[in-house]
Design a protein around this motif. Structure first.
Motif, PDB file in Angstrom:
ATOM      1  N   GLY A  73      12.894  -9.868   3.662  1.00 19.15           N
ATOM      2  CA  GLY A  73      13.912  -8.730   2.530  1.00 19.15           C
ATOM      3  C   GLY A  73      14.363  -9.567   1.979  1.00 19.15           C
ATOM      4  N   CYS A 104      10.626  -4.732  -5.456  1.00 21.15           N
ATOM      5  CA  CYS A 104      12.578  -4.979  -5.703  1.00 21.15           C
ATOM      6  C   CYS A 104      13.101  -3.977  -6.734  1.00 21.15           C
ATOM      7  CB  CYS A 104      12.062  -6.575  -5.611  1.00 21.15           C
ATOM      8  SG  CYS A 104      11.411  -7.932  -4.970  1.00 21.15           S
ATOM      9  N   ASN A 128       3.252  -9.495   0.064  1.00 19.24           N
ATOM     10  CA  ASN A 128       3.547 -10.029   0.937  1.00 19.24           C
ATOM     11  C   ASN A 128       2.226 -10.180   1.925  1.00 19.24           C
ATOM     12  OD1 ASN A 128       4.182 -10.122   3.500  1.00 19.24           O
ATOM     13  ND2 ASN A 128       6.258  -8.224   3.621  1.00 19.24           N
ATOM     14  N   LYS A 133       1.892  -9.827   5.829  1.00 20.48           N
ATOM     15  CA  LYS A 133       2.114  -8.679   6.180  1.00 20.48           C
ATOM     16  C   LYS A 133       0.002  -7.813   6.025  1.00 20.48           C
ATOM     17  CE  LYS A 133       3.475  -3.922   5.213  1.00 20.48           C
ATOM     18  NZ  LYS A 133       4.451  -3.013   4.351  1.00 20.48           N
ATOM     19  N   ALA A 143       3.291   1.904  -3.280  1.00 20.32           N
ATOM     20  CA  ALA A 143       3.525   0.211  -3.070  1.00 20.32           C
ATOM     21  C   ALA A 143       4.046   1.036  -0.942  1.00 20.32           C
ATOM     22  CB  ALA A 143       5.439   0.428  -2.860  1.00 20.32           C
ATOM     23  N   CYS A 154      -0.079  -4.114   0.401  1.00 19.31           N
ATOM     24  CA  CYS A 154       1.297  -5.162   0.782  1.00 19.31           C
ATOM     25  C   CYS A 154       2.134  -5.645  -0.716  1.00 19.31           C
ATOM     26  CB  CYS A 154       0.810  -6.085   1.979  1.00 19.31           C
ATOM     27  SG  CYS A 154      -0.454  -5.411   2.776  1.00 19.31           S
ATOM     28  N   ASP A 210       6.110  -5.853  -2.036  1.00 20.26           N
ATOM     29  CA  ASP A 210       7.193  -4.325  -2.632  1.00 20.26           C
ATOM     30  C   ASP A 210       7.793  -5.084  -3.477  1.00 20.26           C
ATOM     31  OD1 ASP A 210       7.084  -5.198   0.691  1.00 20.26           O
ATOM     32  OD2 ASP A 210       7.030  -7.042   0.654  1.00 20.26           O
ATOM     33  N   HIS A 236      11.563  -2.467  -1.670  1.00 21.18           N
ATOM     34  CA  HIS A 236      11.749  -3.485  -0.655  1.00 21.18           C
ATOM     35  C   HIS A 236      13.207  -3.811  -0.559  1.00 21.18           C
ATOM     36  CE1 HIS A 236      10.342  -7.485   1.151  1.00 21.18           C
ATOM     37  NE2 HIS A 236      11.232  -7.968   0.720  1.00 21.18           N
TER      38      HIS A 236
END
Length: 318
Positions: free
Chosen positions: A235, A63, A79, A82, A55, A59, A61, A222
């Motif tokens: 987020g 959760c 992401n 990102k 992680a 890129c 995230d 995240h």
């Protein structure tokens, strides 16, 4: 007929996915083998540490996650934005954490190159950038490392995982909430742990431990950002305390033998997302019992069907 991965994972549809990988051999990924008496509990930490380490590189995230005796669950947010914003040097730095850099890239970092060499490096770096938000690459690197360690420990060769990982697209916030709840409550449903705070090697346990140390978001997970109108939308779109209350509430519903009772008041997240209590509980407990690749409201499932030009898709309404 199997759905191509490119249709199961499409950022034009959603950046949120629930993934599952299962062990193929009779011997456990983790836990204790009742036939040999050998314990594989230490492998849970292998998987958890690997998830959190990757992680920091990808890129993508994390959760929610849960490491069980013969499989693990992930809920992820891809992401892509990102990854697109990373400089070439940042892409190289991330990729070098897990991979040896080719000589030309090492020269690119420290020495002047010819225009042809620079173009070659740009192609390599762009390929790495694409991989940094690829769910398939994340799962590949997670599973390969665990399989290698397990095979070395078991003194054997061959497949360790049951084919490719399974993925489900989470089409809206209700589907995301249901998947995260389902994952974090996996040890409780399996009667491995009595409560979320005692569920080892889960994201909810990691978050609760972090709160005790006055750190709202553990490294590798995240963050919760609360309501969408707040300043930081990047987020999980719930409040952490609402989510923890919700997990506890749902856990009491699906554990009929658990002591205690349900308070009259529900967490604020229920009314905020206009959740139907009965439907959401059903979704949280039946997430894997249907053959489905997409989870969301009827209108979102219709969009998926139209997007991929299909007459029928395997989905769950929520």
């Amino acid at each position: 007929m199997t759905t191509p991965r490119a249709q199961k994972v499409s950022l034009d549809i959603t950046p949120y996915y629930h993934c599952v990988s299962r062990c193929v051999r009779h011997s456990f990924l983790c836990g204790e083998d009742q036939f040999s008496g050998k314990s594989y509990e230490h492998r849970r930490l292998w998987v958890e540490n690997r998830i959190l380490a990757l992680a920091q590189v990808y890129c993508i995230d994390i959760c929610a996650y849960a490491v069980m005796h013969n499989h693990y669950h992930l809920v992820v947010h891809i992401n892509q934005e990102k990854a697109a914003q990373l400089t070439n040097a940042e892409v190289i730095e991330r990729w070098s954490v897990e991979h040896q850099l080719p000589t030309i890239i090492q020269r690119y970092l420290h020495l002047p190159l010819t225009p042809t060499e620079n173009r070659q490096c740009e192609v390599i770096i762009e390929a790495w950038r694409q991989r940094l938000w690829s769910l398939s690459w994340l799962m590949k690197e997670l599973n390969e490392e665990i399989a290698k360690q397990a095979n070395q420990e078991d003194h054997c060769t061959g497949h360790f995982w049951e084919g490719r990982f399974k993925s489900q697209a989470l089409l809206d916030k209700k589907a995301l909430l249901a998947a995260m709840t389902y994952v974090d409550l996996n040890p409780i449903r399996a009667k491995v742990s009595p409560t979320p705070e005692t569920s080892q090697h889960t994201s909810v346990k990691k978050r609760l431990d972090s709160l005790e140390n006055h750190q709202p978001t553990p490294a590798g997970l995240h963050s919760f950002t609360g309501y969408e109108h707040q300043d930081n939308p990047a987020g999980i779109p719930f409040r952490l305390m609402d989510y923890l209350e919700w997990v506890d509430f749902v856990g009491r519903q699906i554990r009929e033998d658990k002591p205690g009772y349900i308070d009259a008041h529900l967490p604020a997240i229920v009314s905020r997302l206009s959740l139907n209590q009965t439907e959401c509980l059903k979704l949280c407990t039946h997430l894997e019992q249907n053959r489905c690749g997409w989870i969301g409201p009827p209108e979102q499932l219709l969009i998926v069907k139209t997007f991929f030009n299909k007459q029928r898709i395997h989905g769950i309404y929520c």
